[in-house]
Scaffold this motif. Structure first.
Motif, PDB file in Angstrom:
ATOM      1  N   ARG A 104      21.558   8.304  -1.867  1.00  9.71           N
ATOM      2  CA  ARG A 104      20.789   7.030  -1.830  1.00  9.71           C
ATOM      3  C   ARG A 104      21.121   6.062  -3.171  1.00  9.71           C
ATOM      4  O   ARG A 104      20.331   5.188  -3.484  1.00  9.71           O
ATOM      5  CB  ARG A 104      19.480   7.819  -2.269  1.00  9.71           C
ATOM      6  CG  ARG A 104      19.250   9.017  -1.452  1.00  9.71           C
ATOM      7  CD  ARG A 104      17.514   9.540  -2.019  1.00  9.71           C
ATOM      8  NE  ARG A 104      17.066  11.122  -0.875  1.00  9.71           N
ATOM      9  CZ  ARG A 104      18.155  11.698  -1.037  1.00  9.71           C
ATOM     10  NH1 ARG A 104      18.611  11.820  -1.711  1.00  9.71           N
ATOM     11  NH2 ARG A 104      17.586  12.364   0.235  1.00  9.71           N
ATOM     12  N   LYS A 152       7.062   3.452   1.671  1.00 10.45           N
ATOM     13  CA  LYS A 152       6.493   4.210   1.426  1.00 10.45           C
ATOM     14  C   LYS A 152       6.567   4.441  -0.179  1.00 10.45           C
ATOM     15  O   LYS A 152       7.020   3.722  -1.099  1.00 10.45           O
ATOM     16  CB  LYS A 152       7.085   5.336   1.736  1.00 10.45           C
ATOM     17  CG  LYS A 152       7.215   6.275   3.552  1.00 10.45           C
ATOM     18  CD  LYS A 152       8.420   6.979   4.122  1.00 10.45           C
ATOM     19  CE  LYS A 152       9.017   7.643   3.361  1.00 10.45           C
ATOM     20  NZ  LYS A 152       9.537   9.184   3.861  1.00 10.45           N
ATOM     21  N   ARG A 153       5.784   5.202  -0.597  1.00  5.97           N
ATOM     22  CA  ARG A 153       4.871   5.563  -2.361  1.00  5.97           C
ATOM     23  C   ARG A 153       6.272   6.331  -3.127  1.00  5.97           C
ATOM     24  O   ARG A 153       6.893   5.585  -3.675  1.00  5.97           O
ATOM     25  CB  ARG A 153       3.986   6.388  -2.376  1.00  5.97           C
ATOM     26  CG  ARG A 153       2.616   5.272  -2.302  1.00  5.97           C
ATOM     27  CD  ARG A 153       1.474   5.782  -3.168  1.00  5.97           C
ATOM     28  NE  ARG A 153       0.457   5.035  -3.388  1.00  5.97           N
ATOM     29  CZ  ARG A 153      -0.511   6.039  -2.493  1.00  5.97           C
ATOM     30  NH1 ARG A 153      -0.372   6.956  -2.003  1.00  5.97           N
ATOM     31  NH2 ARG A 153      -2.006   4.617  -2.401  1.00  5.97           N
ATOM     32  N   HIS A 154       6.881   6.767  -1.748  1.00  4.23           N
ATOM     33  CA  HIS A 154       8.266   7.903  -2.177  1.00  4.23           C
ATOM     34  C   HIS A 154       9.302   7.733  -0.757  1.00  4.23           C
ATOM     35  O   HIS A 154       8.589   7.787   0.322  1.00  4.23           O
ATOM     36  CB  HIS A 154       7.764   9.339  -2.764  1.00  4.23           C
ATOM     37  CG  HIS A 154       6.662   8.897  -3.666  1.00  4.23           C
ATOM     38  ND1 HIS A 154       6.626   8.838  -4.913  1.00  4.23           N
ATOM     39  CD2 HIS A 154       5.251   9.526  -3.622  1.00  4.23           C
ATOM     40  CE1 HIS A 154       5.569   9.199  -5.607  1.00  4.23           C
ATOM     41  NE2 HIS A 154       4.957   9.444  -4.939  1.00  4.23           N
ATOM     42  N   SER A 172      14.353  -5.288   0.110  1.00  3.83           N
ATOM     43  CA  SER A 172      13.543  -5.011  -1.458  1.00  3.83           C
ATOM     44  C   SER A 172      12.182  -3.853  -0.387  1.00  3.83           C
ATOM     45  O   SER A 172      11.190  -3.849  -0.996  1.00  3.83           O
ATOM     46  CB  SER A 172      13.366  -6.160  -2.350  1.00  3.83           C
ATOM     47  OG  SER A 172      12.869  -6.375  -3.075  1.00  3.83           O
ATOM     48  N   SER A 179      12.187  -0.820   0.400  1.00  3.35           N
ATOM     49  CA  SER A 179      12.239  -0.273  -0.153  1.00  3.35           C
ATOM     50  C   SER A 179      10.106   0.089  -0.248  1.00  3.35           C
ATOM     51  O   SER A 179      10.181   1.622  -1.117  1.00  3.35           O
ATOM     52  CB  SER A 179      12.435  -0.918  -0.996  1.00  3.35           C
ATOM     53  OG  SER A 179      12.327  -1.103  -1.779  1.00  3.35           O
ATOM     54  N   ARG A 180       9.542  -0.526  -0.255  1.00  2.00           N
ATOM     55  CA  ARG A 180       8.258  -0.181  -0.634  1.00  2.00           C
ATOM     56  C   ARG A 180       7.636   0.316   0.933  1.00  2.00           C
ATOM     57  O   ARG A 180       6.200   0.448   0.461  1.00  2.00           O
ATOM     58  CB  ARG A 180       7.575  -1.968  -0.661  1.00  2.00           C
ATOM     59  CG  ARG A 180       8.200  -1.778  -2.270  1.00  2.00           C
ATOM     60  CD  ARG A 180       7.278  -3.325  -3.112  1.00  2.00           C
ATOM     61  NE  ARG A 180       7.601  -5.019  -2.084  1.00  2.00           N
ATOM     62  CZ  ARG A 180       8.519  -5.579  -2.022  1.00  2.00           C
ATOM     63  NH1 ARG A 180       9.068  -5.330  -3.390  1.00  2.00           N
ATOM     64  NH2 ARG A 180       8.577  -6.527  -1.537  1.00  2.00           N
ATOM     65  N   LYS A 213      16.308  -0.178  -1.371  1.00  4.53           N
ATOM     66  CA  LYS A 213      16.467  -1.856  -2.512  1.00  4.53           C
ATOM     67  C   LYS A 213      17.362  -1.909  -2.933  1.00  4.53           C
ATOM     68  O   LYS A 213      18.710  -3.247  -3.227  1.00  4.53           O
ATOM     69  CB  LYS A 213      15.798  -1.198  -3.321  1.00  4.53           C
ATOM     70  CG  LYS A 213      15.152  -2.757  -4.479  1.00  4.53           C
ATOM     71  CD  LYS A 213      14.058  -2.662  -5.372  1.00  4.53           C
ATOM     72  CE  LYS A 213      14.427  -3.656  -6.207  1.00  4.53           C
ATOM     73  NZ  LYS A 213      14.274  -4.728  -6.223  1.00  4.53           N
ATOM     74  N   SER A 259      11.306   6.012   0.451  1.00  7.55           N
ATOM     75  CA  SER A 259      12.441   4.506   0.514  1.00  7.55           C
ATOM     76  C   SER A 259      12.555   3.674  -0.679  1.00  7.55           C
ATOM     77  O   SER A 259      13.192   2.663  -0.063  1.00  7.55           O
ATOM     78  CB  SER A 259      10.657   4.350   1.620  1.00  7.55           C
ATOM     79  OG  SER A 259      10.164   3.449   0.671  1.00  7.55           O
ATOM     80  N   GLU A 260      11.927   4.370  -1.566  1.00  9.66           N
ATOM     81  CA  GLU A 260      12.775   3.046  -2.889  1.00  9.66           C
ATOM     82  C   GLU A 260      13.926   2.223  -3.181  1.00  9.66           C
ATOM     83  O   GLU A 260      14.401   1.737  -3.174  1.00  9.66           O
ATOM     84  CB  GLU A 260      12.089   3.587  -3.881  1.00  9.66           C
ATOM     85  CG  GLU A 260      12.201   4.903  -5.159  1.00  9.66           C
ATOM     86  CD  GLU A 260      11.465   6.492  -4.059  1.00  9.66           C
ATOM     87  OE1 GLU A 260      11.663   6.579  -2.961  1.00  9.66           O
ATOM     88  OE2 GLU A 260      10.870   6.582  -4.234  1.00  9.66           O
ATOM     89  N   HIS A 264       1.674   4.203   4.347  1.00 14.48           N
ATOM     90  CA  HIS A 264       2.805   3.332   3.166  1.00 14.48           C
ATOM     91  C   HIS A 264       2.158   3.410   2.274  1.00 14.48           C
ATOM     92  O   HIS A 264       2.116   3.504   1.480  1.00 14.48           O
ATOM     93  CB  HIS A 264       2.119   2.164   4.116  1.00 14.48           C
ATOM     94  CG  HIS A 264       2.741   0.775   3.067  1.00 14.48           C
ATOM     95  ND1 HIS A 264       3.739   0.361   2.362  1.00 14.48           N
ATOM     96  CD2 HIS A 264       1.569  -0.472   2.880  1.00 14.48           C
ATOM     97  CE1 HIS A 264       3.324  -0.474   1.965  1.00 14.48           C
ATOM     98  NE2 HIS A 264       2.046  -0.946   2.034  1.00 14.48           N
TER      99      HIS A 264
END
Ligand code: FMN
Length: 185
Positions: free
Chosen positions: A18, A67-69, A61, A64-65, A75, A71-72, A125
């Motif tokens: 990741r 999902k809340r958790h 970028s 990366s948003r 970015k 997928s970050e 999402h």
């Protein structure tokens, strides 16, 4: 010891990555990844899958948003492949997309790259929108295109230890009958 081939060695090293080095994935390598995707098997050879290769920093970028958790990390990825399908073409598009997703992950590993799967299907999402709708709107996909996953790919920026052979869950493997363990006499 029996001879172990390169693919088994690759499986032994496979981990989800990741964190990535910032450099772009070369076009020749991207071409090989796309070839791997298009060689994935699918039920009845229907090939319901479609793929969006994303290397635009702004879009990465935004992805990366999704999902809340979970997928970050996209970015920081130089490349992502959105694995989607025309769901009207096959009733088993989920299996077909999952196979394509893992095939591109293994192809990436064989090319010295790291990767990680981001689950999109069946994930929110936020309170109002599914991750799938978010990705569909972001990338301009039509309504009947469904999204399974996003695979983030790049040169590894972290090292992870291989899972030791002794940690493998052999108790989950049976021989001939469910009540007979694989390693029992
Ligand atoms: C179907 C599936 C969905 C996954 N979804 C996510 C995800 O949304 N975000 C993420 O960071 N990792 C995701 N992963 C990666 C898993 O967390 C990871 O494979 C697992 O923790 C085992 O670690 P390893 O791959 O390093 O062996 C997913 C993996 C699979 C197979």
């Amino acid at each position: 010891m029996s001879n172990v081939n390169d693919f088994i060695e690759l499986l032994r090293r496979r981990r989800s990555i990741r964190k990535f080095a910032p450099e772009r994935v070369g076009e020749e390598t991207v071409g090989l990844l796309v070839e791997a995707l298009l060689r994935a098997p699918s039920s009845r050879g229907i090939n319901p899958w479609e793929f969006v290769v994303v290397d635009d920093t702004e879009l990465l970028s935004s992805l990366s948003r999704s999902k809340r958790h979970g997928s970050e990390f996209l970015k920081g990825a130089p490349l992502a492949i959105v694995v989607c399908a025309d769901s009207t073409k096959s009733d088993v598009w989920i299996e077909d997309c999952s196979i394509a997703s893992i095939i591109v992950q293994m192809a990436a590993l064989s090319l010295g790259l790291g990767s990680c799967w981001v689950q999109i299907r069946n994930r929110p999402h936020d309170g109002n929108k599914s991750a799938e709708d978010y990705v569909r709107e972001l990338l301009g996909m039509p309504e009947d295109v469904v999204v399974e996953s996003i695979v983030g790919i790049g040169r590894p920026g972290e090292r992870k230890r291989a899972i030791p052979a002794g940690d493998l869950q052999y108790e989950k493997v049976k021989r001939n009958r469910y009540d007979h363990g694989f390693r029992e006499d």
